[in-house]
Design a protein around this motif. Sequence first.
Motif, short mmCIF file in Angstrom:
data_model
loop_
_atom_site.label_atom_id
_atom_site.label_comp_id
_atom_site.label_asym_id
_atom_site.label_seq_id
_atom_site.Cartn_x
_atom_site.Cartn_y
_atom_site.Cartn_z
N ALA A 150 0.82 -1.22 0.00
CA ALA A 150 0.00 0.00 0.00
C ALA A 150 0.85 1.27 0.00
CB ALA A 150 -0.95 0.00 1.19
N LYS A 151 2.04 1.19 0.62
CA LYS A 151 2.94 2.35 0.64
C LYS A 151 3.44 2.70 -0.75
CE LYS A 151 6.46 1.99 3.36
NZ LYS A 151 7.52 1.59 4.31
N TYR A 152 3.61 1.71 -1.60
CA TYR A 152 4.24 1.92 -2.90
C TYR A 152 3.29 1.76 -4.08
CZ TYR A 152 8.39 1.45 -0.04
OH TYR A 152 9.33 1.62 0.93
N ALA A 153 2.06 1.33 -3.82
CA ALA A 153 1.12 1.07 -4.91
C ALA A 153 0.77 2.34 -5.67
CB ALA A 153 -0.15 0.43 -4.35
N ASN A 154 0.82 2.23 -6.97
CA ASN A 154 0.41 3.36 -7.81
C ASN A 154 -1.12 3.31 -8.00
OD1 ASN A 154 -0.23 1.66 -10.05
ND2 ASN A 154 1.93 1.60 -10.62
N LYS A 187 -3.96 0.22 -7.15
CA LYS A 187 -5.07 0.42 -6.22
C LYS A 187 -6.41 0.15 -6.90
CE LYS A 187 -2.50 3.57 -3.31
NZ LYS A 187 -2.36 4.91 -2.78
N LYS A 188 -6.54 0.55 -8.16
CA LYS A 188 -7.76 0.26 -8.90
C LYS A 188 -7.94 -1.24 -9.08
CE LYS A 188 -8.00 4.55 -11.50
NZ LYS A 188 -7.85 5.20 -12.81
N PHE A 189 -6.85 -1.94 -9.37
CA PHE A 189 -6.93 -3.40 -9.54
C PHE A 189 -7.39 -4.05 -8.23
CE2 PHE A 189 -5.38 -7.73 -9.51
CZ PHE A 189 -5.84 -8.19 -10.74
N TYR A 190 -6.81 -3.62 -7.11
CA TYR A 190 -7.24 -4.16 -5.81
C TYR A 190 -8.72 -3.90 -5.59
CZ TYR A 190 -3.14 -5.93 -3.37
OH TYR A 190 -2.09 -6.70 -2.94
N GLY A 191 -9.17 -2.71 -5.94
CA GLY A 191 -10.59 -2.38 -5.79
C GLY A 191 -11.47 -3.26 -6.67
N LEU A 192 -11.04 -3.49 -7.90
CA LEU A 192 -11.77 -4.35 -8.82
C LEU A 192 -11.81 -5.78 -8.28
CD1 LEU A 192 -13.17 -4.91 -11.54
CD2 LEU A 192 -10.88 -5.22 -12.52
N MET A 245 -4.81 -0.35 1.22
CA MET A 245 -4.89 0.39 -0.02
C MET A 245 -5.84 1.58 0.09
SD MET A 245 -2.75 -1.20 -1.66
CE MET A 245 -2.47 -1.92 -3.22
N GLN A 246 -5.67 2.34 1.17
CA GLN A 246 -6.46 3.55 1.41
C GLN A 246 -7.95 3.24 1.37
OE1 GLN A 246 -5.12 6.62 -1.22
NE2 GLN A 246 -3.05 6.54 -0.44
N GLY A 247 -8.36 2.28 2.18
CA GLY A 247 -9.77 1.98 2.32
C GLY A 247 -10.30 0.91 1.40
N VAL A 248 -9.48 0.39 0.49
CA VAL A 248 -9.93 -0.67 -0.40
C VAL A 248 -9.65 -2.00 0.28
CG1 VAL A 248 -9.60 -1.78 -2.63
CG2 VAL A 248 -9.52 0.71 -2.45
N LYS A 249 -10.69 -2.78 0.52
CA LYS A 249 -10.50 -4.08 1.17
C LYS A 249 -9.76 -4.98 0.22
CE LYS A 249 -13.74 -7.25 2.51
NZ LYS A 249 -14.96 -7.63 3.17
N SER A 250 -8.67 -5.58 0.68
CA SER A 250 -7.88 -6.42 -0.21
C SER A 250 -7.98 -7.86 0.19
CB SER A 250 -6.43 -5.98 -0.17
OG SER A 250 -5.95 -5.96 1.15
#
Length: 129
Positions: free
Chosen positions: A19-23, A27-32, A124-129
């Motif tokens: 999460a510190k380095y994710a572009n 983050k969108k992929f994690y959300g998807l 990921m800033q609130g995105v459940k992974s």
Amino acid sequence: MSRVIEWTEERNSYNTILAKYANPSMKKFYGLDSATYDKGALDKKTKELIGLATSFVLRCDDCILYHLIQAHKAGVTSDELGETLMIGMLVGGSITIPHLRRAMKVWDEELGGTEFPVTDKVDMQGVKS
């Protein structure tokens, strides 16, 4: 220590670093990925069984364990699990048998028929992974 708890803690630790380095695209992929398993035309339990079967055929042990835990949380029974993994064995062939053994060991010793205290962390800033 429990295999499920140890794996979950390790995964959460890795996700914190990621999460510190994710572009933004990561983050969108994690959300998807997270949104894909929400209830829609298919219920969550069915989606987790599909995720488990596909992970099993791909022989991804981390993915198998993740979907095994999520399937358990979604209320999958041992019979449903067995039928799902049989489809995976049929599609994936005998090379999936070692993965079947590991999955069933975790199910039998840690998940099968019991409520297991594993929680998801929010990353990921609130995105459940």
